[in-house]
Scaffold this motif. Sequence first.
Motif, short mmCIF file in Angstrom:
data_model
loop_
_atom_site.label_atom_id
_atom_site.label_comp_id
_atom_site.label_asym_id
_atom_site.label_seq_id
_atom_site.Cartn_x
_atom_site.Cartn_y
_atom_site.Cartn_z
N ARG A 165 -1.29 3.21 21.87
CA ARG A 165 -1.19 3.00 23.29
C ARG A 165 -0.33 3.88 23.98
N VAL B 8 -3.94 1.68 29.41
CA VAL B 8 -4.02 0.90 28.00
C VAL B 8 -2.67 0.90 27.46
N ALA C 123 0.99 -1.52 27.04
CA ALA C 123 1.58 -2.87 27.02
C ALA C 123 2.30 -3.16 28.55
N SER D 291 -7.00 3.44 36.19
CA SER D 291 -5.86 2.95 36.48
C SER D 291 -6.05 1.42 37.34
N GLY E 48 -7.29 -0.75 34.53
CA GLY E 48 -6.26 -1.13 33.50
C GLY E 48 -4.68 -1.19 33.91
N ASP E 49 -4.53 -0.72 35.35
CA ASP E 49 -3.02 -1.26 35.55
C ASP E 49 -3.27 -2.34 36.94
N ARG F 241 -7.98 -2.06 27.91
CA ARG F 241 -6.68 -2.11 27.06
C ARG F 241 -7.09 -1.56 25.64
N ASP F 242 -5.92 -1.02 24.90
CA ASP F 242 -6.00 -1.09 23.40
C ASP F 242 -4.77 -1.75 22.72
N PRO G 163 -3.94 -4.86 22.48
CA PRO G 163 -3.18 -5.80 23.48
C PRO G 163 -2.27 -6.95 22.89
N LEU H 222 -1.52 -10.67 26.99
CA LEU H 222 -2.19 -10.23 27.84
C LEU H 222 -3.69 -10.59 27.84
N ILE I 161 -6.82 -9.87 30.58
CA ILE I 161 -7.91 -9.20 30.19
C ILE I 161 -9.49 -10.05 30.31
N VAL J 5 -12.23 -3.39 24.93
CA VAL J 5 -10.80 -3.49 24.49
C VAL J 5 -10.88 -3.36 22.91
#
Length: 473
Positions: free
Chosen positions: A24, A36, A38, A129, A132-133, A165-166, A168, A172, A176, A194
């Motif tokens: 991450r 990706v 936390a 993003s 992911g964000d 995400r990686d 997680p 989370l 997701i 993921v």
Amino acid sequence: MRHERQPGGQDPTPARTGAGIDRRSLLGYAAAGAAVLAVPALVGGLGAGTARAAEANGVVPDLLRGGRYPIGFWWPPPPRETTAARYAQIADAGFTFVNGGNGVVDRDLNLRMLDAAGAHRLPAVVVDSRVGDIQNHPREQWPALVKAALDDYGGHPSFAGFNIRDEPHASLFPQIGAVNDLIRRQDPTKLGYVNLFPTYASSGALGTPTYEEHLERYVAEAHPRFLSFDHYPLLGPAPALRTDYFRNFALVRRQALRSGLSYWGFILACEHLDYRLPTDAELAWQVNVSLAYGCKGIQYFTYWTPDLPSVFRQALVTVDGQLTPLYHAARRINNDHLRPLGAQLLPLTSESVTHFGEREPLPDVEPFTGDDQVASVSGDAVVLGRFHDGSRGNRRWLLVTNRSFDAPATTTLTLRGAVREVFAFDTGQEAFTRVPLRGPRDGPVLTVRLAPGDARLYRLHSDDSGVAPTTAH
């Protein structure tokens, strides 16, 4: 992922201290934003009713439809090398899809990656993003954000989905799940990607007391279309091997079968920290163990060497773009072995995985004790992956994998009398050929000879067409 050696020979656990870096933070280092990384947890989901209806109607992501066996990697060429020529090398090495990252993280660069990948018929998963964000925006804006991202890429034939995400934390999972539901509702042909932690992650990293609970909660709360995990076994000098490697496969396989999901795994292909650079045989061995345990996709960590010399030393391609000997080994394995063998196994269901010849019991690993087609095994240690196609009860596919990556194996299978014919798969000819059997009719013998790290696929025909597939275990 950062892995520290622990005193007393214990397996290390993930940490992010000092010079340490995990997958991450690696993405963050390469200006991937927080796509990706936390982030604080968000509770509640948007519901899965429509998504489940889409699944029931047979709409599945393009990457999961079958056809070509998925072969991918982590860490693509950087922006300056995002060219058709570089992606020609990726395709030539037998990879069948790509994942964004390594600075390829915004709309313009993603479109450039899609063009380069599309020139070689490579589907691509993008890092964006807006997806992911998404937690940085009011919840009522989430559907519009996902729609805007889908509108930007959805018309490109190579666009396959989003890397959400990686590794997680469990907190989370609801977030997701909300993103997965939005992708499913707006375009169910695209994948929400993921990747999950390995078994040696700490409970603090997992967010659950146990790895099993982590998997169960992920499926229940994140609404995935598939499972993916990483586990890098080649820690320390050869022939050192992580003791929980097979356990990780067993637990993910069990959860995947219970949930009706396919699962993918990562293999180590990069020398970094205390992880050694795999030999050709060690690379092939990781591929074959993954196949024996029923993986429906294999990914390399990494393709391009990350530009962080204090941590990463060499992968398939160097930091400055030179193809390494490991690239050429992966090219041979992918094209000559994994692609044809994976195509045979992709439509099959993993029925059992057993080990013969282990020196001591391994947690969650089932020792071979005989089944309705193979009565006994003798000789060198192997991993036996058994598969069925769900319809022809008198046929089983058996992948015999050398348990060793540094020594050849000669193993003898004594078959049940009901087995009348055996066919071996020739990866060069991409066809099955009949194998002459030795011994008496009520106990014919099949001898398997394997190079270090190698595997061989057989199809066994029984004279009892009424045998139904057993419950997967």
